[in-house]
Design a protein around this motif. Structure first.
Motif, PDB file in Angstrom:
ATOM      1  N   GLU A 199     -19.545 -18.936  -3.180  1.00 53.54           N
ATOM      2  CA  GLU A 199     -18.998 -20.208  -3.656  1.00 53.54           C
ATOM      3  C   GLU A 199     -17.474 -20.185  -3.643  1.00 53.54           C
ATOM      4  N   GLU A 200     -16.887 -19.088  -4.094  1.00 54.27           N
ATOM      5  CA  GLU A 200     -15.426 -18.961  -4.090  1.00 54.27           C
ATOM      6  C   GLU A 200     -14.863 -19.045  -2.684  1.00 54.27           C
ATOM      7  N   SER A 254     -15.094 -22.600  -1.335  1.00 53.85           N
ATOM      8  CA  SER A 254     -14.078 -23.490  -1.890  1.00 53.85           C
ATOM      9  C   SER A 254     -12.700 -23.186  -1.312  1.00 53.85           C
ATOM     10  N   ARG A 255     -12.415 -21.912  -1.027  1.00 60.89           N
ATOM     11  CA  ARG A 255     -11.145 -21.579  -0.376  1.00 60.89           C
ATOM     12  C   ARG A 255     -11.105 -22.076   1.065  1.00 60.89           C
ATOM     13  N   ARG A 267     -15.375 -28.794  -1.333  1.00 59.74           N
ATOM     14  CA  ARG A 267     -15.274 -29.168  -2.750  1.00 59.74           C
ATOM     15  C   ARG A 267     -16.661 -29.219  -3.369  1.00 59.74           C
ATOM     16  N   ARG A 268     -16.714 -28.964  -4.661  1.00 61.17           N
ATOM     17  CA  ARG A 268     -17.982 -28.939  -5.406  1.00 61.17           C
ATOM     18  C   ARG A 268     -19.011 -28.038  -4.719  1.00 61.17           C
ATOM     19  N   ALA A 269     -18.561 -26.844  -4.339  1.00 57.52           N
ATOM     20  CA  ALA A 269     -19.445 -25.921  -3.623  1.00 57.52           C
ATOM     21  C   ALA A 269     -20.487 -25.348  -4.574  1.00 57.52           C
ATOM     22  N   ARG A 270     -21.737 -25.273  -4.086  1.00 54.86           N
ATOM     23  CA  ARG A 270     -22.805 -24.647  -4.870  1.00 54.86           C
ATOM     24  C   ARG A 270     -23.779 -23.973  -3.927  1.00 54.86           C
ATOM     25  N   GLY A 298     -21.610 -28.479  -0.057  1.00 54.39           N
ATOM     26  CA  GLY A 298     -20.556 -29.153  -0.797  1.00 54.39           C
ATOM     27  C   GLY A 298     -20.025 -30.316   0.009  1.00 54.39           C
ATOM     28  N   ASP A 318     -16.555 -32.016   2.100  1.00 54.92           N
ATOM     29  CA  ASP A 318     -15.214 -31.845   2.646  1.00 54.92           C
ATOM     30  C   ASP A 318     -14.664 -33.233   2.960  1.00 54.92           C
TER      31      ASP A 318
END
Length: 117
Positions: free
Chosen positions: A70-71, A74-75, A79-82, A95, A97
């Protein structure tokens, strides 16, 4: 008889001089550069004296942890990654983009390498 001894001695002298000439050129293999450290810092001491500004790495295991995937997603701009799926080989993160819904598939291995986006 002396003629044969002179020729044999001369041949032996030529053979020995040729042998020493080839040995000296073979021994001169070229310039060498070596660095020897006798005292100082030993790399094995680093584990016992961890620097205070160095954080321990959290991905030392053999698998891709879901929080790490997830980290990383997101990098990478998600956005709102799960995490939606974790199996033996892959970790799938979904998520949003700039263009809408997107997913990133990571390999379930150390460091979470990206398989496809």
């Amino acid at each position: 008889m002396t003629n044969i001894l002179v020729k044999t001695g001369l041949a032996a002298l030529v053979a020995l001089s040729g042998l020493t000439a080839t040995a000296s050129t073979a021994a001169a293999g070229g310039p060498e550069f070596r660095v020897f450290v006798q005292h100082g810092w030993d790399h094995r001491d680093r584990d016992h004296r961890r620097d205070r500004w160095e954080r321990p790495r959290r991905d030392r295991g053999g698998r891709c942890d879901p929080w790490l995937a997830e980290e990383k997603a997101s990098r990478m701009g998600l956005r709102r990654a799960r995490v939606v799926d974790v199996d033996r080989r892959t970790v799938t993160v979904v998520g949003r983009d700039r263009h809408g819904r997107d997913r990133i598939v990571f390999a379930n291995d150390r460091g979470c390498p990206v398989i496809r986006r």
